[in-house]
Structures are given as structure tokens and as C-alpha cells.
Scaffold this motif. Structure first.
Motif, short mmCIF file in Angstrom:
data_model
loop_
_atom_site.label_atom_id
_atom_site.label_comp_id
_atom_site.label_asym_id
_atom_site.label_seq_id
_atom_site.Cartn_x
_atom_site.Cartn_y
_atom_site.Cartn_z
N ILE A 195 31.00 36.43 39.37
CA ILE A 195 31.90 36.51 38.17
C ILE A 195 33.15 35.63 38.53
N GLU A 196 33.69 35.19 37.48
CA GLU A 196 34.82 34.40 37.54
C GLU A 196 35.91 35.22 36.84
N LEU A 197 37.07 35.71 37.60
CA LEU A 197 37.87 36.43 36.99
C LEU A 197 39.09 35.74 36.33
N ALA A 198 40.06 36.41 35.39
CA ALA A 198 40.55 35.84 34.61
C ALA A 198 41.91 34.89 35.05
N ASP A 199 42.08 35.14 36.35
CA ASP A 199 43.05 34.35 37.21
C ASP A 199 42.18 32.96 37.82
N GLY A 200 40.94 32.92 37.57
CA GLY A 200 40.23 31.69 37.94
C GLY A 200 39.55 32.05 39.52
N SER A 201 39.96 33.21 40.17
CA SER A 201 39.18 33.59 41.40
C SER A 201 37.73 34.11 41.08
N GLU A 202 36.90 34.03 41.93
CA GLU A 202 35.39 34.23 41.82
C GLU A 202 35.19 35.53 42.64
N ARG A 203 34.26 36.24 42.40
CA ARG A 203 33.81 37.32 43.17
C ARG A 203 32.13 37.27 43.45
N ARG A 204 31.52 37.67 44.10
CA ARG A 204 30.38 37.57 44.53
C ARG A 204 29.62 38.68 45.31
N ASN A 230 40.64 42.17 36.20
CA ASN A 230 41.44 41.42 35.41
C ASN A 230 42.74 41.92 34.93
N ARG A 231 42.81 43.30 35.02
CA ARG A 231 44.23 43.84 34.66
C ARG A 231 45.17 43.60 35.63
N ARG A 232 44.68 43.38 36.85
CA ARG A 232 45.67 43.13 38.03
C ARG A 232 46.30 42.09 37.64
N TYR A 233 45.73 40.99 37.05
CA TYR A 233 46.28 39.47 36.85
C TYR A 233 46.87 39.43 35.38
N ILE A 260 35.17 44.85 36.12
CA ILE A 260 35.95 43.36 35.97
C ILE A 260 37.11 43.71 35.15
N GLU A 261 36.85 44.53 34.10
CA GLU A 261 38.22 44.63 33.29
C GLU A 261 39.29 45.03 34.13
N ALA A 274 35.13 43.73 45.80
CA ALA A 274 35.05 43.13 47.19
C ALA A 274 35.44 44.24 48.16
N ALA A 275 35.07 43.78 49.62
CA ALA A 275 35.43 44.79 50.56
C ALA A 275 36.90 45.15 50.92
N GLY A 276 36.85 46.61 50.68
CA GLY A 276 38.32 47.05 51.22
C GLY A 276 38.94 47.03 49.89
N ASP A 277 38.44 46.93 48.74
CA ASP A 277 38.90 47.17 47.40
C ASP A 277 38.64 48.06 46.37
N ASN A 278 39.36 49.31 46.38
CA ASN A 278 38.81 50.45 45.47
C ASN A 278 39.69 50.16 44.19
N LEU A 279 39.04 49.79 43.01
CA LEU A 279 39.83 49.69 41.78
C LEU A 279 40.05 51.03 41.10
#
Length: 237
Positions: free
Chosen positions: A171-180, A230-233, A226-227, A67-72
């Protein structure tokens, strides 16, 4: 807003730069441009994709997030990867062209310059010559400049052989949110597999075949992104 000015050893005699990673320095970006010479190292950590640019061109990107502004890869402990792209490491310096000469500029609005006299890396020595740090920056800027010129040939070859294809990543993440992710391109593996020996030989001789395969190999890193997300949640046990 960036404020690039020509670097010189008089105005910037005492300039110092904070070089570590941090969101406060603008490192919280989901991607950064990379050149073909970086593909081998980048593919070990990041998905490599292509994005259209102005003038009907393309640039290659290393993806750091979904997502924009998100550096994992960015955390309070630093940058969690063995390789950081040149476009990130060269900050806050930029390269310019004046006639036939390349010039170095510095973004005077960069948060990396907000440091005390004993913080960060000095840019110039007492007598005005470049420090080893600035010499390293100059090398990075030159590599980026040359690499961007070489990328035009690679992109032209990819388009000639219809090897670029648009894709949408959902993708649908572990918390149910989606990324596109959309508006990005990757290597068309079917078109690559269909190339005849002559075309493959031309790509190899031009030095383009290895970068192509590095892009293909890098796509497995989407699972790692993705992993990381997901670890965030993850719920502590």
C-alpha cells in the motif's frame, strides 16, 4: 531479554504489576498471537492472519499495524479498541508445564513490575493467597494454554482442505511512503467456496467453520489500519 521465573507467594509476596497499556511495556508491537476463541471479538477491530512457526506449523495473529514495532491502536490515551488480545493482557505472566501440572511464571525483567508500593495491582494478599487480579491472570493463561492446543486441530483442518494461502499486502500511504507485508497467510476464499457439503459439515461439527468465516470477515480491517496510518500524516486545516 525476558527473565521468567516461577511465581510464588514468598519471593513475590509484595509484587505489584502496572496493568495499563504503554509502549514502555512492550505494547508497541504490530501483532499478537490469538486463539480461535478470540476470533469473533478480534475480527471487529483487527485483521486476523496466519504466520508460519517453527516445526512446519502456523499461528494466528491479530494485526495492530503495518510495520514492525508499530501499534496503531496504542496512544497516550490507552488502547483504542474494545478488545485487547489475551496474549497482551496476560503480560508479564507466562504459563509453564511441569510434569502434568501447569505453572505460572513472571518475567522479572518486565517494565510492568517497576512500580511503587501503592502503584499497580497486587498479586498476592497479605496472607499469601492470590488476589482477584492474579486469579484473572490465571484464567487468561489457562484459556491461552487450552486455546493453543485447540489451534493445532484448526490449523490441521485448514491445511487438509487447502484453505491457507500466502499473500503480499502493498500500500502507498497519503504521504507517499509505502508499506509491504509478506510471509503471512489468509483463508483461500475460492477453496472455501469449493468445499462440498460433507467437508463443510465436518468443519462445522469440529467448531472450525465459524473461526474460518471470522478470519474472512476480519480482512476488511486492513482498510481501517490504512486510515489509522494516514491520519498520522493528515495536514491540519
Amino acid at each position: 531479554m525476558a527473565k521468567p521465573v516461577l511465581l510464588n507467594n514468598i519471593t513475590h509476596q509484595h509484587l505489584r504489576v502496572r496493568t495499563g497499556p504503554g509502549a514502555e511495556f512492550g505494547d508497541n508491537q504490530m501483532a499478537a498471537p490469538i486463539i480461535a476463541a478470540e476470533f469473533r471479538q478480534a475480527q471487529a477491530h483487527y485483521p486476523i492472519v496466519f504466520r508460519p512457526t517453527a516445526g512446519d506449523g502456523f499461528e494466528a495473529l491479530a494485526l495492530f499495524g503495518l510495520a514492525a514495532g508499530d501499534n496503531l491502536f496504542l496512544s497516550n490515551d490507552g488502547w483504542d479498541a474494545d478488545y485487547v488480545p489475551l496474549a497482551v493482557r496476560r503480560q508479564p505472566f507466562l504459563i509453564g508445564v511441569s510434569g502434568q501440572e501447569l505453572t505460572v511464571h513472571v518475567d522479572e525483567d518486565s517494565a510492568r513490575l517497576r512500580c511503587g508500593p501503592d502503584e499497580g495491582e497486587a498479586v498476592f494478599l497479605e496472607e499469601g493467597s492470590p488476589t482477584p487480579y492474579l486469579e484473572q491472570v490465571n484464567s487468561m493463561l489457562f484459556a491461552l494454554h487450552e486455546g493453543m492446543l485447540e489451534m493445532t486441530g484448526l490449523i490441521a483442518a485448514l491445511r487438509e482442505h487447502a484453505l491457507l494461502e500466502a499473500f503480499v499486502f502493498e500500500i502507498e500511504l497519503a504521504d507517499g511512503s509505502e508499506r509491504r507485508l509478506e510471509g503471512l497467510y489468509t483463508i483461500n476464499e475460492e477453496a472455501l467456496a469449493a468445499l462440498d457439503a460433507a467437508a463443510l459439515d465436518r468443519l462445522h461439527r469440529a467448531g472450525y467453520l465459524l473461526p474460518v468465516y471470522m478470519v474472512v470477515a476480519s480482512l476488511s480491517n486492513f482498510r481501517a489500519l490504512i486510515e489509522r496510518e494516514n491520519r498520522r500524516y493528515a495536514v491540519p486545516r
